[in-house]
Write an enzyme that holds these catalytic residues in place. Sequence first.
Site, short mmCIF file in Angstrom:
data_model
loop_
_atom_site.label_atom_id
_atom_site.label_comp_id
_atom_site.label_asym_id
_atom_site.label_seq_id
_atom_site.Cartn_x
_atom_site.Cartn_y
_atom_site.Cartn_z
N SER A 80 -4.88 5.20 5.56
CA SER A 80 -3.84 4.27 5.97
C SER A 80 -3.85 4.16 7.48
O SER A 80 -4.26 5.08 8.20
CB SER A 80 -2.48 4.78 5.50
OG SER A 80 -1.43 4.13 6.18
N CYS A 120 1.12 -7.67 5.64
CA CYS A 120 0.63 -6.47 4.98
C CYS A 120 -0.89 -6.41 4.88
O CYS A 120 -1.60 -7.38 5.13
CB CYS A 120 1.31 -6.27 3.64
SG CYS A 120 3.10 -5.96 3.86
N ASP A 121 -1.35 -5.25 4.43
CA ASP A 121 -2.70 -4.77 4.70
C ASP A 121 -3.83 -5.65 4.17
O ASP A 121 -4.79 -5.92 4.87
CB ASP A 121 -2.87 -3.36 4.11
CG ASP A 121 -1.90 -2.37 4.71
OD1 ASP A 121 -0.75 -2.76 4.98
OD2 ASP A 121 -2.25 -1.20 4.89
N LYS A 122 -3.76 -6.07 2.92
CA LYS A 122 -4.87 -6.81 2.33
C LYS A 122 -4.63 -8.31 2.30
O LYS A 122 -5.56 -9.09 2.16
CB LYS A 122 -5.14 -6.33 0.89
CG LYS A 122 -5.30 -4.83 0.75
CD LYS A 122 -6.32 -4.26 1.71
CE LYS A 122 -6.31 -2.75 1.73
NZ LYS A 122 -5.04 -2.15 2.13
N ASP A 176 0.82 -1.21 0.00
CA ASP A 176 0.00 0.00 0.00
C ASP A 176 0.86 1.26 0.00
O ASP A 176 0.46 2.29 -0.57
CB ASP A 176 -0.92 0.00 1.22
CG ASP A 176 -2.14 -0.89 1.01
OD1 ASP A 176 -2.09 -1.74 0.11
OD2 ASP A 176 -3.12 -0.74 1.75
N CYS A 225 5.54 -2.19 8.00
CA CYS A 225 5.90 -0.87 8.52
C CYS A 225 5.74 -0.79 10.03
O CYS A 225 4.80 -1.34 10.60
CB CYS A 225 5.07 0.21 7.83
SG CYS A 225 5.26 0.21 6.03
N GLU A 268 -6.64 4.46 -0.09
CA GLU A 268 -6.15 5.03 1.16
C GLU A 268 -5.56 6.41 0.90
O GLU A 268 -5.02 6.66 -0.17
CB GLU A 268 -5.08 4.13 1.77
CG GLU A 268 -5.62 2.87 2.37
CD GLU A 268 -4.56 2.05 3.07
OE1 GLU A 268 -4.92 1.10 3.77
OE2 GLU A 268 -3.36 2.35 2.91
#
Length: 547
Positions: free
Chosen positions: A464, A119-121, A78, A191, A439
């Site tokens: 985000s 990670c995000d997804k 992202d 992150c 985002e």
Amino acid sequence: MRSEEAKSGYARAANRSLIRALGISDGEMDKPFIGIANSWNSIVPGHLHLRRVGERVREGVAAGGGTAFEFNTIGICDGIAMGHEGMTYSLPSRENVADAVELMIQAHRFDGLVCICTCDKIVPGMLMAAVRCNIPAIVITGGNMLPGHLHGCDISLTDVFEGVGKVAAGKMGDEELTELEKAAMPGCGSCQGLYTANTMACMTEAMGMSLPGCAAVPAVDAEKMRLAYETGERVMELVRKNIRPRDIVTPDSMRNAIRVDMALGGSTNTVLHLMAIAEEADIPFSLDEFSAIGEQVPHICSMQPGGPHSMQALHRAGGIPAVFARLLPLLSNTMTVSGKTVGEIAGAVGYINGDVIRTTESPVHEAGGLRILKGTLAPDGSVIKCSAVNDDMWVHTGPARVFENEKEAMDAILGQNIKEGDVLVIRNEGPIGGPGMPEMLSPTSALMGIGYTKVALITDGRFSGGTRGPCIGHVSPEAMAGGPIGLVEDGDTIKIDLHERRLDLAVSLEEIEKRQQAYTPPNRELKGVLARYAKTVGQADRGAVLK
């Protein structure tokens, strides 16, 4: 075993022949087949090390008496996709990941599943597939990146995004920004702060789908490799006992995840993803669950970006097991994939750093770190990370500054054509309108970097997990679905009250009806994945899952 359907009896000789082409021995052929879904790639820092994690999982599966077969899914970063058209592909990728895992495990009739993800997804996508297919499964999340370091201070990705705003405001030079970007991200892992990737890792552990301590262990720590091996071993026990994801992911365990989310002050995106997982697991959930739990569970960890503590600090403070221990009277004593209950995991905690993980009697905030806001501007709800909002902006009334997309807003922010007190409205960025709810870390970070302290931002898109400040997202219904956010005009008064959980457009009902009759949604030509996605995606208050 499910795999018998693909490998047993004389009628499956051809199937076995293909499996033997992989170098599989007779002994391996007779063992349970375990699919390992790995999102390793060499473009996403959070995934860069997952090939090695996969090797350790395979070793654990073999030691536990199984035969492992590894396959890949896609994975989008992202941060790299942020601020341009690439971000419209991020949320749709969650469905791609879920579908890819389903396709592989169903087609090959695996007996068990290990999900290796970061990670995000990718984390929610794999969880969605696990509960959808409901074969014995376990997750290992890849771990967080170590903090960056510059001039004696720990730094993270958010500092770089906010540095862009500082350059625009003349507070930082180009050379300083370059120095910052080179120092902020020192290696592999997700992150550093409690952004969406790490929040979802915490949610995975909190709902019982990964081993104790997994979420907060840094990517480069040897403990991650030990956990990978133990995860491979553990999936075999789940297969032998036929313990499935829907035995673990229950209404009570989902509520535990929300309780931990509130205690940590996690990313607003967890609302979207937890709703999607609940949809896949056929668990009746609504945004009201988040509101009710937010009233009961205090915010006890002041995590980045709203606070000072990184994920490494959370790990050293005791990790999610220590959070369990702090919250224990409020948690349901559910079972986890480890074979231990939440209470047993909490009871085994020997050390907690109280500066990082406070007690419920001495919290950072009395109520949870996320809030669901409703009102005339968001009839079906919206989400804010209230743990990252200064106290003086919990109640705010200001004039609307309307932008039809993120780029228009970013141009106005960097050009400093925004006034203190304004309420920025960025619309047509929802599940349908974006499409994919892009985002918006770039505009929110630019506001912080320039130095605005009294500007709020509202969108039918997303933020985000690195966003901080009075930023309200997931406004439902979105503009493209006929929501009131599509009817806001420049100068309209918008009222925000986090105490009362309200988001209101101070315009008469008669005027709203008049605007509604004249409203025509913007027409946007789409192709490929985005065109298919926009036609079938649902609204954010239900997780933005495909219909």
